[in-house]
Design a protein around this motif. Sequence first.
Motif, PDB file in Angstrom:
ATOM      1  N   GLY A  16       0.816  -1.213   0.000  1.00  0.00           N
ATOM      2  CA  GLY A  16       0.000   0.000   0.000  1.00  0.00           C
ATOM      3  C   GLY A  16       0.845   1.257   0.000  1.00  0.00           C
ATOM      4  O   GLY A  16       2.087   1.195  -0.098  1.00  0.00           O
ATOM      5  N   GLY A  17       0.169   2.391   0.121  1.00  0.00           N
ATOM      6  CA  GLY A  17       0.849   3.681   0.100  1.00  0.00           C
ATOM      7  C   GLY A  17       1.765   3.858   1.304  1.00  0.00           C
ATOM      8  O   GLY A  17       2.878   4.381   1.188  1.00  0.00           O
ATOM      9  N   THR A  18       1.312   3.410   2.454  1.00  0.00           N
ATOM     10  CA  THR A  18       2.106   3.579   3.677  1.00  0.00           C
ATOM     11  C   THR A  18       3.443   2.855   3.555  1.00  0.00           C
ATOM     12  O   THR A  18       4.499   3.420   3.849  1.00  0.00           O
ATOM     13  N   GLU A  19       3.394   1.600   3.104  1.00  0.00           N
ATOM     14  CA  GLU A  19       4.653   0.854   2.977  1.00  0.00           C
ATOM     15  C   GLU A  19       5.553   1.484   1.911  1.00  0.00           C
ATOM     16  O   GLU A  19       6.777   1.581   2.101  1.00  0.00           O
ATOM     17  N   VAL A  77       2.228   5.239  -5.207  1.00  0.00           N
ATOM     18  CA  VAL A  77       0.804   5.155  -5.551  1.00  0.00           C
ATOM     19  C   VAL A  77       0.145   4.035  -4.726  1.00  0.00           C
ATOM     20  O   VAL A  77       0.826   3.117  -4.264  1.00  0.00           O
ATOM     21  N   ALA A  78      -1.167   4.142  -4.532  1.00  0.00           N
ATOM     22  CA  ALA A  78      -1.909   3.119  -3.775  1.00  0.00           C
ATOM     23  C   ALA A  78      -3.182   2.776  -4.543  1.00  0.00           C
ATOM     24  O   ALA A  78      -3.957   3.662  -4.905  1.00  0.00           O
ATOM     25  N   ALA A  79      -3.395   1.475  -4.764  1.00  0.00           N
ATOM     26  CA  ALA A  79      -4.476   1.011  -5.645  1.00  0.00           C
ATOM     27  C   ALA A  79      -5.878   1.384  -5.156  1.00  0.00           C
ATOM     28  O   ALA A  79      -6.768   1.660  -5.950  1.00  0.00           O
ATOM     29  N   HIS A  80      -6.068   1.403  -3.821  1.00  0.00           N
ATOM     30  CA  HIS A  80      -7.452   1.590  -3.335  1.00  0.00           C
ATOM     31  C   HIS A  80      -7.967   3.011  -3.511  1.00  0.00           C
ATOM     32  O   HIS A  80      -9.137   3.268  -3.258  1.00  0.00           O
ATOM     33  N   LYS A  81      -7.101   3.926  -3.959  1.00  0.00           N
ATOM     34  CA  LYS A  81      -7.579   5.294  -4.215  1.00  0.00           C
ATOM     35  C   LYS A  81      -8.123   5.412  -5.628  1.00  0.00           C
ATOM     36  O   LYS A  81      -8.685   6.430  -5.992  1.00  0.00           O
ATOM     37  N   PHE A  82      -7.884   4.413  -6.482  1.00  0.00           N
ATOM     38  CA  PHE A  82      -8.440   4.475  -7.840  1.00  0.00           C
ATOM     39  C   PHE A  82      -9.191   3.185  -8.201  1.00  0.00           C
ATOM     40  O   PHE A  82      -9.036   2.641  -9.281  1.00  0.00           O
ATOM     41  N   THR A 100       8.054  11.797  -4.294  1.00  0.00           N
ATOM     42  CA  THR A 100       6.737  12.399  -4.153  1.00  0.00           C
ATOM     43  C   THR A 100       5.702  11.325  -3.845  1.00  0.00           C
ATOM     44  O   THR A 100       5.730  10.226  -4.414  1.00  0.00           O
ATOM     45  N   ASP A 101       4.803  11.676  -2.924  1.00  0.00           N
ATOM     46  CA  ASP A 101       3.691  10.806  -2.565  1.00  0.00           C
ATOM     47  C   ASP A 101       2.526  11.194  -3.478  1.00  0.00           C
ATOM     48  O   ASP A 101       1.918  12.246  -3.300  1.00  0.00           O
ATOM     49  N   ALA A 102       2.259  10.334  -4.469  1.00  0.00           N
ATOM     50  CA  ALA A 102       1.214  10.645  -5.456  1.00  0.00           C
ATOM     51  C   ALA A 102      -0.058   9.837  -5.187  1.00  0.00           C
ATOM     52  O   ALA A 102      -0.867   9.618  -6.092  1.00  0.00           O
ATOM     53  N   VAL A 103      -0.225   9.402  -3.937  1.00  0.00           N
ATOM     54  CA  VAL A 103      -1.358   8.533  -3.602  1.00  0.00           C
ATOM     55  C   VAL A 103      -2.700   9.179  -3.961  1.00  0.00           C
ATOM     56  O   VAL A 103      -3.564   8.548  -4.561  1.00  0.00           O
ATOM     57  N   GLN A 104      -2.875  10.442  -3.602  1.00  0.00           N
ATOM     58  CA  GLN A 104      -4.160  11.095  -3.900  1.00  0.00           C
ATOM     59  C   GLN A 104      -4.215  11.580  -5.339  1.00  0.00           C
ATOM     60  O   GLN A 104      -5.299  11.716  -5.922  1.00  0.00           O
ATOM     61  N   ALA A 105      -3.068  11.872  -5.905  1.00  0.00           N
ATOM     62  CA  ALA A 105      -3.033  12.482  -7.236  1.00  0.00           C
ATOM     63  C   ALA A 105      -3.264  11.472  -8.358  1.00  0.00           C
ATOM     64  O   ALA A 105      -3.884  11.806  -9.380  1.00  0.00           O
ATOM     65  N   ASN A 109      -2.495  16.953  -1.709  1.00  0.00           N
ATOM     66  CA  ASN A 109      -2.801  16.730  -0.295  1.00  0.00           C
ATOM     67  C   ASN A 109      -4.130  16.000  -0.093  1.00  0.00           C
ATOM     68  O   ASN A 109      -5.123  16.298  -0.752  1.00  0.00           O
ATOM     69  N   ASN A 110      -4.145  15.090   0.870  1.00  0.00           N
ATOM     70  CA  ASN A 110      -5.326  14.264   1.117  1.00  0.00           C
ATOM     71  C   ASN A 110      -6.408  14.977   1.924  1.00  0.00           C
ATOM     72  O   ASN A 110      -7.547  14.544   1.939  1.00  0.00           O
ATOM     73  N   GLU A 111      -6.069  16.067   2.608  1.00  0.00           N
ATOM     74  CA  GLU A 111      -7.082  16.743   3.429  1.00  0.00           C
ATOM     75  C   GLU A 111      -7.706  17.925   2.713  1.00  0.00           C
ATOM     76  O   GLU A 111      -8.904  18.170   2.837  1.00  0.00           O
TER      77      GLU A 111
END
Length: 419
Positions: free
Chosen positions: A69-72, A198-203, A175-180, A149-151
Amino acid sequence: MPIYLDNAATTPLRREALEAMLPYLTEQFGNASSLHTFGRRARAGLDEAHERVARALGATPREIVFTSGGTEANNLAVKGAAWAGKARGHRIITTAVEHHSVGHTVRYLEKFGFEIVELPVDRYGRVDPDDVEAAITPKTILVSVMLANNEVGTIQPIAEIAARVRRYKGIVLHTDAVQAAPYLAVDVNALDVDLLTVAAHKFEGPKGVGALYVRHGTNMLAQQQGGAQERYRRAGTEDVAGAVGMAAALELAVAEQAQTGARLRELREFLTSAVRTVDGVQETGHPTDRLPGLASFVAPGLHGGDLTMALDLAGLACSTGSACVSGSNEVSHVLSAMRYPDEEARGALRLSLGRTTTAAEIAEAADLVVRTLTQQRDSSARLKAQLAVALGRPVAPADASATASVVATDTAVAEASAG
Ligand SMILES: Cc1ncc(COP(=O)(O)O)c(C=O)c1O
């Protein structure tokens, strides 16, 4: 069925991703490291997932490391680059608005002698590329700045930051592109970054699956020891189904990006213009450089956790946008960094749209949010007036947040009995 406007927290798994995953959860269950037919089939699926994720990000298949995931992926990026660069320097530059998976990771590294520079942001949550450059010293080994940003949904000027960082040798840029990733063109070469999360559960991919892009030649130490998986960068038997599901979801998100973005921007505009009519409510984040489907507000004097509870009872799932739990007085580090006073930041509300959000849902959500905010604000004003009479003095901000909680509970009960 309640309306779901918390897509920044997670999204539903899309059917195409589930269908791509199913064979690897059933007949093709092999371990991708096994040499027999079962293993080779799993390996083929995993190789293809590397290729497809790489193509979507403008990378090569070997530059993709699948994670849980994104955290790891953020932990691997930040710790991996920090430890690999330790012989050369110890300075890490980041911002005050990162997700905790970066923010808490750099704080952890501080215990081992790394020096952390947390750059400030402006009122809109943007970091100034000049500040990044000014913070660079010969001991700087890593710069980590999120893409969106996620917030509050603010987009950071990563390409401009990269141009500054590239003036100096040997600094890894993450860069953390998890939300982008679902909403912006995420091309690792256009952004000119070395590491990207990147994290799959955001898309609409599966939860518990992410990826780290690692530019060829980047110095990064693995943070998990064991087998040779992911070219020694992430030991452990791979989640082939997860990787395949992520690849399918990412490809579709990229193909639909322009269309989804335009539609969500329009729906968000409708929603925000309705919410703006409530006295005292302010939008947070950048007015234009922001994620298309993320609407964020502060309602001064109210309590975000209680607001979301009341909205949930009324049939709308959304969030405060911070890690703050209902009933707690903790405020968002992002809003604090954007210099919102605590009594304003406590009233944070985030409504995040997704590809599956419909216009009918937004029309209903706008009505619910306006109604709930108005009710809570009016009850809060009434209670404050009563409290002032009882105290024989004007109500202080600390008293006000206490009244906000009482009001929210009242509203929640009223909403529940109204069905
Ligand atoms: C910006 C950002 N980075 C990282 C993460 C962590 O990703 P995951 O939930 O996949 O661990 C999130 C999740 O909310 C996020 O929004």
